[in-house]
Structure formats: C-alpha cells, structure tokens
Design a protein around this motif. Structure first.
Motif, mmCIF file in Angstrom:
data_model
loop_
_atom_site.group_PDB
_atom_site.id
_atom_site.type_symbol
_atom_site.label_atom_id
_atom_site.label_comp_id
_atom_site.label_asym_id
_atom_site.label_seq_id
_atom_site.Cartn_x
_atom_site.Cartn_y
_atom_site.Cartn_z
ATOM 1 N N GLU A 163 1.319 23.419 4.454
ATOM 2 C CA GLU A 163 0.986 22.696 3.230
ATOM 3 C C GLU A 163 2.234 21.642 2.612
ATOM 4 O OE1 GLU A 163 -0.818 21.398 -0.494
ATOM 5 O OE2 GLU A 163 -1.606 22.373 1.494
ATOM 6 N N ILE A 164 3.489 22.197 3.010
ATOM 7 C CA ILE A 164 4.387 21.352 2.884
ATOM 8 C C ILE A 164 4.566 20.057 3.733
ATOM 9 C CG2 ILE A 164 6.980 21.206 3.138
ATOM 10 C CD1 ILE A 164 6.084 22.565 0.658
ATOM 11 N N PHE A 165 3.975 20.208 5.234
ATOM 12 C CA PHE A 165 4.117 18.962 6.010
ATOM 13 C C PHE A 165 2.905 18.145 5.386
ATOM 14 C CE2 PHE A 165 6.201 21.713 8.776
ATOM 15 C CZ PHE A 165 6.958 20.879 9.747
ATOM 16 N N SER A 166 1.820 18.871 5.114
ATOM 17 C CA SER A 166 0.774 18.180 4.466
ATOM 18 C C SER A 166 1.100 17.058 3.342
ATOM 19 C CB SER A 166 -0.357 18.886 3.858
ATOM 20 O OG SER A 166 -1.463 18.343 3.061
ATOM 21 N N ILE A 167 1.767 17.991 2.164
ATOM 22 C CA ILE A 167 2.548 16.916 1.132
ATOM 23 C C ILE A 167 3.344 15.817 1.604
ATOM 24 C CG2 ILE A 167 4.070 17.263 -0.966
ATOM 25 C CD1 ILE A 167 2.930 20.137 -1.156
ATOM 26 N N VAL A 168 4.271 16.214 2.470
ATOM 27 C CA VAL A 168 5.176 15.100 2.936
ATOM 28 C C VAL A 168 4.552 13.889 3.413
ATOM 29 C CG1 VAL A 168 6.921 14.367 4.596
ATOM 30 C CG2 VAL A 168 7.067 16.717 3.440
ATOM 31 N N PHE A 169 3.225 14.227 4.269
ATOM 32 C CA PHE A 169 2.485 13.076 4.868
ATOM 33 C C PHE A 169 1.527 12.596 3.983
ATOM 34 C CE2 PHE A 169 4.187 14.939 8.731
ATOM 35 C CZ PHE A 169 4.408 13.836 9.331
ATOM 36 N N ARG A 170 1.288 12.909 2.759
ATOM 37 C CA ARG A 170 0.270 12.306 1.812
ATOM 38 C C ARG A 170 0.514 10.940 1.703
ATOM 39 N NH1 ARG A 170 -0.342 17.445 -2.640
ATOM 40 N NH2 ARG A 170 -1.552 18.849 -1.170
ATOM 41 N N PRO A 171 1.746 10.268 1.241
ATOM 42 C CA PRO A 171 2.053 9.044 0.970
ATOM 43 C C PRO A 171 1.543 8.036 2.367
ATOM 44 C CG PRO A 171 3.953 10.115 0.082
ATOM 45 C CD PRO A 171 2.926 11.222 0.917
ATOM 46 N N ILE A 172 1.874 8.717 3.460
ATOM 47 C CA ILE A 172 1.569 7.874 4.644
ATOM 48 C C ILE A 172 0.035 7.761 4.877
ATOM 49 C CG2 ILE A 172 1.750 7.950 7.079
ATOM 50 C CD1 ILE A 172 4.299 9.370 6.784
ATOM 51 N N THR A 173 -0.928 8.969 4.553
ATOM 52 C CA THR A 173 -2.008 8.966 4.937
ATOM 53 C C THR A 173 -2.887 7.988 3.747
ATOM 54 O OG1 THR A 173 -2.187 10.922 3.638
ATOM 55 C CG2 THR A 173 -2.182 11.271 5.977
ATOM 56 N N LEU A 174 -2.329 8.016 2.374
ATOM 57 C CA LEU A 174 -3.109 7.421 1.329
ATOM 58 C C LEU A 174 -2.979 5.889 1.612
ATOM 59 C CD1 LEU A 174 -1.914 9.242 -1.908
ATOM 60 C CD2 LEU A 174 -4.308 8.810 -1.177
ATOM 61 N N ALA A 233 0.962 -1.068 0.036
ATOM 62 C CA ALA A 233 -0.256 -0.064 -0.040
ATOM 63 C C ALA A 233 0.658 1.224 0.014
ATOM 64 C CB ALA A 233 -0.904 0.127 1.071
ATOM 65 N N PHE A 234 2.006 1.065 0.896
ATOM 66 C CA PHE A 234 2.888 2.356 0.784
ATOM 67 C C PHE A 234 3.597 2.490 -0.424
ATOM 68 C CE2 PHE A 234 6.701 4.311 2.024
ATOM 69 C CZ PHE A 234 6.206 5.821 2.249
ATOM 70 N N GLY A 235 3.989 1.509 -1.092
ATOM 71 C CA GLY A 235 4.576 1.433 -2.423
ATOM 72 C C GLY A 235 3.672 2.187 -3.538
ATOM 73 N N MET A 248 2.713 7.125 -6.481
ATOM 74 C CA MET A 248 2.013 8.356 -6.947
ATOM 75 C C MET A 248 2.568 9.523 -6.441
ATOM 76 S SD MET A 248 -0.995 8.750 -8.298
ATOM 77 C CE MET A 248 -0.495 9.982 -9.027
ATOM 78 N N PHE A 249 3.202 9.504 -5.179
ATOM 79 C CA PHE A 249 3.753 10.846 -5.120
ATOM 80 C C PHE A 249 4.858 11.281 -6.000
ATOM 81 C CE2 PHE A 249 7.252 13.044 -2.540
ATOM 82 C CZ PHE A 249 6.640 13.927 -1.791
ATOM 83 N N ILE A 250 5.663 10.228 -6.382
ATOM 84 C CA ILE A 250 6.677 10.686 -7.448
ATOM 85 C C ILE A 250 6.234 11.252 -8.468
ATOM 86 C CG2 ILE A 250 8.772 9.572 -8.483
ATOM 87 C CD1 ILE A 250 9.155 7.565 -6.096
ATOM 88 N N VAL A 251 5.239 10.590 -9.043
ATOM 89 C CA VAL A 251 4.350 11.042 -10.324
ATOM 90 C C VAL A 251 3.879 12.524 -10.123
ATOM 91 C CG1 VAL A 251 2.669 10.653 -11.909
ATOM 92 C CG2 VAL A 251 4.017 8.919 -11.328
ATOM 93 N N TRP A 252 3.178 12.465 -9.047
ATOM 94 C CA TRP A 252 2.837 13.873 -8.628
ATOM 95 C C TRP A 252 3.996 15.008 -8.672
ATOM 96 C CZ3 TRP A 252 4.498 16.670 -4.527
ATOM 97 C CH2 TRP A 252 3.866 18.055 -4.349
#
Length: 286
Positions: free
Chosen positions: A202-213, A148-150, A155-159
């Motif tokens: 927003e930067i903190f939110s972006i960093v944690f997006r892979p974790i929340t997803l 799931a994290f992969g 997705m984060f890298i493509v974003w």
C-alpha cells in the motif's frame, strides 16, 4: 498501399507529430519558465475566475443565468463528492476537488478549440504558412506532463495533510499495517504478517499515485490530439475537415471522463485513508 483518398497530403503527413512538451516563449531570458502551456493555464484560470465572480456578484433569489449555472455546478459536484468522502469531510475537500475537476475539464476541452495546437512555428512553405507545426503557440495544460504532474502532486499533498489531520500519524500507520478481524493466537499472528505485507504494498501504491494520476490524464489527452492530427491528414482538404469531425465528439467525452476519473480517484484516496474501522471500535466497547 493506401487508396488515393487516404494518401497523406503535402501539408499534413499521415503520421501524427503532436509535440509532447510545451515550448518556452522567452528562451534566452529570465522568463524562460513561461511556456505555451503555462500561458494557456493562465488564460483558463482567468476565465474561471471571471465566470465565478460574474456568477456570484449581485446574487438574487431568482438567479440570473450565470448564477443559475454556477449554483447547479456547485450543488451537483458537492453531492457527488459528499457521497464518496462523507458529510464530515465534504466541506474540507470540496473546494479543491471541485476546482480541480472544473479546471481539468476546461483544459481538456480548450485543446479542441480551432487553432489550439495547430497554430505555431515550423518549416515554412510560404507567407504565414508552414508544412507542419513543430512548436505550437498554444498548448493545453493537460497535454504538458509537467502541469499534469503538478496537479497530481498538489492532490497528493492535500491528501497527506487531510489524512494526518483526521487520523494522525499513528492512526495512519495502524490503518495501513494493522491487522483486521480481531483474531488472536497463531491465526492472529499469521493475519498480522499478511497485513504487514499488504501495508508495504500500500505504501508503494501511495507513492506512485501522483505518477499514475498524471500519466493517465496526460496520456489520454495527448493520444486524442494524435488521433485528431492523424485524421486531419486524410483525404485532402475536404477530408481533413470531415474526417476528424466524429472524433471531436469522442474527445469531448474523453475530456469529461478524464476529469471525472482524476477527481473520483482523488476523492476515493481521501476516503480510504480517513475511514475509521467503526466495527472494530464497536467490538472494543463490547
């Protein structure tokens, strides 16, 4: 004290004990990276590739059943993604977003097949029978936090790639930290300070997006497995068959919703980071 028909049976305890990890097939070899979830992921990938090839080989004006289903899925998903990211970005992000949606959906529903997660190794009670499965032979990829994290990390890298390609590094910085509204003077300075603070958040939110997803996807699917496991331990043999039955329909819906949520959030993240302040450009021209 539970009624007799709700008492846990000797072969299925009331408390769920679904493993939260995937087991290794070859623990004492160089192939120890091959886990039960990776094995199922390979099966799912093979099935999707087989169906895509079957549907797109010898395509005709009057589509056959596989081609018709394939075209419906592609057209429907493309329309939904285009409605979020826009006509310009849709061709660039559609292949990944559509593939992720279909892959997650099939993975979620694969876990509902009989035997998946319930056939494996455990404390023996007889020939080819165990009291409880502690090491499942097949584990859906979405019930493995690593998988799931992969997906979320990819997705984060493509974003990040699409964002930098569309707006550039400086454009991303301005979009994240830059003040909006065109105010000047003291009010403009105050607004700039506010947007600077919002940009840091927003930067903190972006960093944690892979974790929340990844945790959202993993948590909901593993919770569904626990529910089915718990319900199958109620009411003896007949109850273990009938009790989970309504929850299978619920898990079909949950599997679909989680695939939609993962893909929808990914598309929204791309749209938010690549959207241009058209209003601000219009004011600049005036």
């Amino acid at each position: 004290m539970l009624p007799s028909f709700l008492q846990p049976t000797s072969f299925s305890p009331l408390l769920a004990n679904v493993p939260s990890y995937a087991s290794e097939f070859f623990k004492e070899s160089n192939l120890n990276f091959i886990t039960t979830s990776l094995f199922v992921a390979a099966i799912i990938t093979g099935l999707l590739l087989w169906f895509a090839r079957k549907a797109t080989t010898n395509m005709t004006l009057i589509p056959h059943k596989a081609q018709n289903l394939f075209e419906f899925i592609v057209e429907f998903l493309y329309g939904q993604i285009e409605g979020i990211v826009g006509a310009k970005l849709a061709p660039k992000v559609f292949p990944l977003l559509a593939t992720i949606f279909i892959y997650i959906l099939v993975s979620n529903w694969f876990g509902l097949l009989p035997g998946v997660g319930t056939i494996g190794w455990g404390e023996g009670t007889g020939t080819l029978s165990v009291k409880e499965v502690h090491i499942a032979l097949l584990r859906p990829p979405t019930t493995d936090l690593n998988a799931a994290f992969g997906l979320a990390a990819a997705m984060f890298i493509v974003w990040l790639y699409i964002t930098i390609k569309e707006v550039g590094v400086w454009g991303f910085i301005v979009h994240t930290f830059g003040p909006k509204g065109g105010l000047k003077g003291i009010m403009g300075a105050m607004v700039a300070a506010v947007f600077l603070f919002v940009g840091v958040i927003e930067i903190f939110s972006i960093v944690f997006r892979p974790i929340t997803l990844s945790f959202r996807l993993y948590g909901n699917i593993i919770a569904g497995e626990n529910v089915l496991h718990t319900m199958s331990g109620m009411g003896g043999f007949i109850g273990s068959v009938l009790a989970p039955f309504p929850f299978y329909f619920m898990e079909l819906l949950v599997g679909l919703l989680q695939a939609i949520v993962f893909t929808l959030l990914s598309a929204v993240y791309i749209q938010l980071s690549t959207s241009h302040d058209d209003h601000g450009h219009e004011e600049a021209h005036h």
